[in-house]
Design an enzyme around this catalytic site. Structure first.
Site, PDB file in Angstrom:
ATOM      1  N   LYS A 185       5.567  37.310  11.557  1.00 53.02           N
ATOM      2  CA  LYS A 185       6.460  36.396  12.287  1.00 53.02           C
ATOM      3  C   LYS A 185       7.128  37.135  13.438  1.00 53.02           C
ATOM      4  CE  LYS A 185      10.451  34.739  12.613  1.00 53.02           C
ATOM      5  NZ  LYS A 185      10.721  34.568  14.049  1.00 53.02           N
ATOM      6  N   GLU A 260      14.978  47.535   9.170  1.00 46.58           N
ATOM      7  CA  GLU A 260      15.241  48.446  10.301  1.00 46.58           C
ATOM      8  C   GLU A 260      16.208  47.706  11.203  1.00 46.58           C
ATOM      9  OE1 GLU A 260      13.967  51.434  10.539  1.00 46.58           O
ATOM     10  OE2 GLU A 260      12.503  51.282   8.920  1.00 46.58           O
ATOM     11  N   CYS A 294      16.973  49.718  20.404  1.00 44.35           N
ATOM     12  CA  CYS A 294      17.800  49.960  19.211  1.00 44.35           C
ATOM     13  C   CYS A 294      18.363  51.373  19.210  1.00 44.35           C
ATOM     14  CB  CYS A 294      16.987  49.708  17.951  1.00 44.35           C
ATOM     15  SG  CYS A 294      15.449  50.644  17.916  1.00 44.35           S
ATOM     16  N   GLU A 395      27.203  47.005  18.347  1.00 43.83           N
ATOM     17  CA  GLU A 395      25.987  47.106  19.149  1.00 43.83           C
ATOM     18  C   GLU A 395      25.991  45.977  20.177  1.00 43.83           C
ATOM     19  OE1 GLU A 395      22.204  45.814  17.497  1.00 43.83           O
ATOM     20  OE2 GLU A 395      21.301  47.696  18.149  1.00 43.83           O
TER      21      GLU A 395
HETATM   22  P1  NAD Z   1      17.455  39.124  15.044  1.00 43.21           P
HETATM   23  O1  NAD Z   1      17.986  39.681  13.779  1.00 43.21           O
HETATM   24  O2  NAD Z   1      18.172  38.018  15.704  1.00 43.21           O
HETATM   25  O3  NAD Z   1      15.957  38.592  14.843  1.00 43.21           O
HETATM   26  C1  NAD Z   1      14.935  39.424  14.354  1.00 43.21           C
HETATM   27  C2  NAD Z   1      13.845  38.565  13.749  1.00 43.21           C
HETATM   28  O4  NAD Z   1      14.359  37.924  12.578  1.00 43.21           O
HETATM   29  C3  NAD Z   1      13.333  37.453  14.649  1.00 43.21           C
HETATM   30  O5  NAD Z   1      11.938  37.311  14.479  1.00 43.21           O
HETATM   31  C4  NAD Z   1      14.062  36.226  14.114  1.00 43.21           C
HETATM   32  O6  NAD Z   1      13.393  35.018  14.361  1.00 43.21           O
HETATM   33  C5  NAD Z   1      14.067  36.541  12.631  1.00 43.21           C
HETATM   34  N1  NAD Z   1      15.081  35.837  11.849  1.00 43.21           N
HETATM   35  C6  NAD Z   1      16.275  35.331  12.245  1.00 43.21           C
HETATM   36  N2  NAD Z   1      16.920  34.762  11.202  1.00 43.21           N
HETATM   37  C7  NAD Z   1      16.119  34.920  10.116  1.00 43.21           C
HETATM   38  C8  NAD Z   1      16.229  34.557   8.748  1.00 43.21           C
HETATM   39  N3  NAD Z   1      17.300  33.924   8.270  1.00 43.21           N
HETATM   40  N4  NAD Z   1      15.220  34.872   7.914  1.00 43.21           N
HETATM   41  C9  NAD Z   1      14.125  35.528   8.365  1.00 43.21           C
HETATM   42  N5  NAD Z   1      13.964  35.906   9.657  1.00 43.21           N
HETATM   43  C10 NAD Z   1      14.950  35.594  10.526  1.00 43.21           C
HETATM   44  O7  NAD Z   1      17.269  40.362  16.021  1.00 43.21           O
HETATM   45  P2  NAD Z   1      16.817  40.338  17.550  1.00 43.21           P
HETATM   46  O8  NAD Z   1      17.951  39.828  18.361  1.00 43.21           O
HETATM   47  O9  NAD Z   1      15.485  39.699  17.663  1.00 43.21           O
HETATM   48  O10 NAD Z   1      16.601  41.904  17.811  1.00 43.21           O
HETATM   49  C11 NAD Z   1      17.619  42.764  18.185  1.00 43.21           C
HETATM   50  C12 NAD Z   1      18.040  43.636  17.024  1.00 43.21           C
HETATM   51  O11 NAD Z   1      16.919  44.356  16.523  1.00 43.21           O
HETATM   52  C13 NAD Z   1      19.039  44.687  17.442  1.00 43.21           C
HETATM   53  O12 NAD Z   1      20.068  44.758  16.495  1.00 43.21           O
HETATM   54  C14 NAD Z   1      18.222  45.971  17.441  1.00 43.21           C
HETATM   55  O13 NAD Z   1      18.976  47.142  17.249  1.00 43.21           O
HETATM   56  C15 NAD Z   1      17.287  45.718  16.313  1.00 43.21           C
HETATM   57  N6  NAD Z   1      16.122  46.598  16.398  1.00 43.21           N
HETATM   58  C16 NAD Z   1      16.029  47.631  15.507  1.00 43.21           C
HETATM   59  C17 NAD Z   1      14.965  48.506  15.584  1.00 43.21           C
HETATM   60  C18 NAD Z   1      14.839  49.664  14.634  1.00 43.21           C
HETATM   61  O14 NAD Z   1      13.824  50.350  14.669  1.00 43.21           O
HETATM   62  N7  NAD Z   1      15.812  49.920  13.796  1.00 43.21           N
HETATM   63  C19 NAD Z   1      13.979  48.312  16.568  1.00 43.21           C
HETATM   64  C20 NAD Z   1      14.115  47.246  17.455  1.00 43.21           C
HETATM   65  C21 NAD Z   1      15.190  46.386  17.360  1.00 43.21           C
END
Ligand code: NAD
Length: 502
Positions: A185, A260, A294, A395
């Site tokens: 997804k 992550e 991130c 963040e």
């Molecule tokens: P997000 O948490 O909003 O979404 C991430 C994913 O989760 C998306 O595909 C979204 O559709 C899905 N999602 C949302 N609600 C959900 C639910 N209830 N159940 C299952 N899936 C759900 O994050 P974002 O805004 O897409 O990404 C930014 C974040 O990602 C930042 O906090 C960043 O630091 C983090 N990030 C971390 C790493 C790492 O390696 N630690 C790498 C890249 C990004």
């Protein structure tokens, strides 16, 4: 699927990929994917409904329980990964273009991402091929004791929007190498490169049901994907708030979850590392991809004696960053991913000002009329920040650097660890012994000494504290997708002889 740019059209098929077939969303819903550089519609894709996610999990379950993939010899599984890597290389330019149109990042960055995806596929192809079972000496000649690795089962792989293809490849490659089946997804904000990736995986000859794809809203699909006993492992990359929801939901089924999450990463500069190279590294560490990284070094923690000069030099460089459409080779950074995300950044900048931080540069949209239609935002630096400010603790995920000052090494270390996150940190010093003390003292999953931002497929990536609980890349990144089984084989069976009833 409608496409604005026909040059990438052959990498697409319609909507969702379930049980080896491209199908329409059962709801008939679609979503427009916008180019953040100008707001135009790049493509219109199918938007999965919860029933589609449930069907995708059933397909993955069937392929795991009754299909051939988990029992396919490792040499064949890794050959498939090598073929996928070849196809990625063949289509590198198209994939890079798709990534840039969908995320806004520059083509140069997208090309690096595709190269890294290739490396990850090749790394896991090699690693899985050399992994062997372990014989355990139990001190009995009649017993053969073995520890073997088996695929964990059906995996749900959920990715964020900032590095769409890269992040999902860190999950798909080890999952395939381990013999798992999966439902992928991507973020609804940037699904296009993942759709193209799954198309290449299909072309490489993946068996039916092994890889399934449902793109759509996380809020809508979330419970169908995570609130189910049919999934064995969830690998999630995204924000802390979503990660918590997934952990709580999965706990009902005792499903293994690796998360992550975000970061608030310190970049610590000692006076003995003063100089243009350090300024350049701090600048790149925070403003690359407009700070939507991130591991971005968003907290500059700097020795007081050099702070004024260093921050002035940094601001002068930040003001010269060439911002523009990622497809324009002159651009060094692109827009933020969406207008909604820019509004979030604007709220954080207003917060920083109201908290009393000193705005040194940026703090607004760029004045250039040609950037008006895109979600651009100027690189922004706040000086005189302190640990109690929300812009220092939370963040922001955008082009905002906060500056804190220190006078002693102990204070620098304390500040560097003073965060609920623990994803990455950087230290710059010419003193080798101090460098070693700092890298060992910092409680972050990756620490760079006199460098910033690098990673490799062969070394683990992941967070301490609230940055997550799993590891991707490296051998641990494969272990996440494996169960470990101990097989005790008695070659000369006898009675147990414990209960002596005579
Ligand atoms: P997000 O948490 O909003 O979404 C991430 C994913 O989760 C998306 O595909 C979204 O559709 C899905 N999602 C949302 N609600 C959900 C639910 N209830 N159940 C299952 N899936 C759900 O994050 P974002 O805004 O897409 O990404 C930014 C974040 O990602 C930042 O906090 C960043 O630091 C983090 N990030 C971390 C790493 C790492 O390696 N630690 C790498 C890249 C990004």
């Amino acid at each position: 699927m409608k496409l604005q740019d026909e040059s990438i059209g052959d990498l697409f098929d319609t909507g969702l990929f379930i049980d080896g077939t491209w199908v329409r969303s059962s709801s008939g819903d679609t979503r427009d994917c916008l180019n953040p550089a100008d707001g135009s519609v790049v493509a219109t894709v199918d938007e999965a409904a919860p029933e589609d996610a449930t069907r995708a999990i059933a397909a993955a379950r069937g392929a795991f329980d009754e299909g051939t993939w988990p029992r396919t010899p490792v040499a064949e599984r890794t050959a498939l990964l090598a073929t996928i890597a070849d196809l990625l290389e063949r289509d590198k330019e198209k994939l890079a273009r798709i990534e840039t149109l969908d995320t806004g990042k520059t083509l140069a960055e997208s090309r690096i991402d595709i190269d890294d995806v290739v490396s990850v596929c090749r790394y896991y192809a090699r690693l899985a091929a050399i992994e062997s079972d372990r014989l355990v000496d139990v001190g009995r000649p009649d017993v053969i004791s073995r520890v073997v690795h088996e695929p964990i089962g059906v995996c749900v792989l959920i990715a964020p929007w900032n590095y769409p293809l890269l992040q999902i490849s860190w999950k798909i490659a080890p999952a395939l190498a381990a013999g798992c089946t999966m439902v992928v997804k991507p973020s609804e904000v940037t699904p296009l490169s993942t759709i193209a990736f799954v198309k290449l995986i299909e072309e490489a000859g993946v068996p039916r049901g092994v890889v399934n794809l449902v793109q759509g809203s996380g809020a809508v699909l979330g419970s169908a994907l995570t609130d189910t006993p049919d999934v064995d492992f969830i690998s999630f990359t995204g924000g802390l708030v979503t990660g918590r929801v997934i952990l709580e939901t999965a706990a009902k089924h005792v499903t293994k979850v690796a998360v992550e999450l975000g970061g608030k990463n310190p970049h610590i500069v000692f006076a003995d590392a003063d100089g243009d190279d350090s300024v350049d590294q701090v600048l790149t560490g925070v403003f690359l991809h407009s700070g939507q990284v991130c591991s971005a070094g968003t907290r500059l923690i700097i020795e007081d004696s050099i702070a004024d000069r260093f921050v002035a030099a940094l601001a002068a460089r930040a003001e010269k960053i060439r911002m523009g459409d990622g497809l324009d080779p002159a651009s060094r950074t692109g827009p933020l991913v969406s207008m909604a995300h820019r509004e979030k950044i604007e709220r954080y900048v207003a917060l920083g000002v109201s908290e009393g931080a000193e705005l040194v540069t940026g703090g607004s949209r760029p004045p250039n009329p040609e950037l008006e239609r895109g979600s651009f935002y100027l690189p922004t630096i706040f000086d005189r920040c302190d640990r109690n400010m929300r812009i220092v603790r939370e963040e922001t995920f955008g082009p905002i650097l906060t500056v804190e000052r220190f006078t002693t090494e102990a204070e620098a270390l304390r500040l560097g660890n003073d965060t609920e996150y623990g994803l990455a940190a950087g230290v710059r010093t010419a003193d080798g012994a101090r460098g070693e003390r700092m890298v060992r003292g910092l409680r972050h999953g990756t620490v760079w000494l006199n460098d910033f931002g690098y990673y490799t497929a062969a070394a683990e990536w992941g967070g301490y504290k609230r940055s997550g609980n799993g590891r991707e890349l490296g051998p641990a990144g494969l272990s996440e997708y494996q169960e470990i089984k101990h097989i005790w084989h008695n070659t000369a069976p006898t009675a147990a002889g414990w209960f002596d009833n005579d």
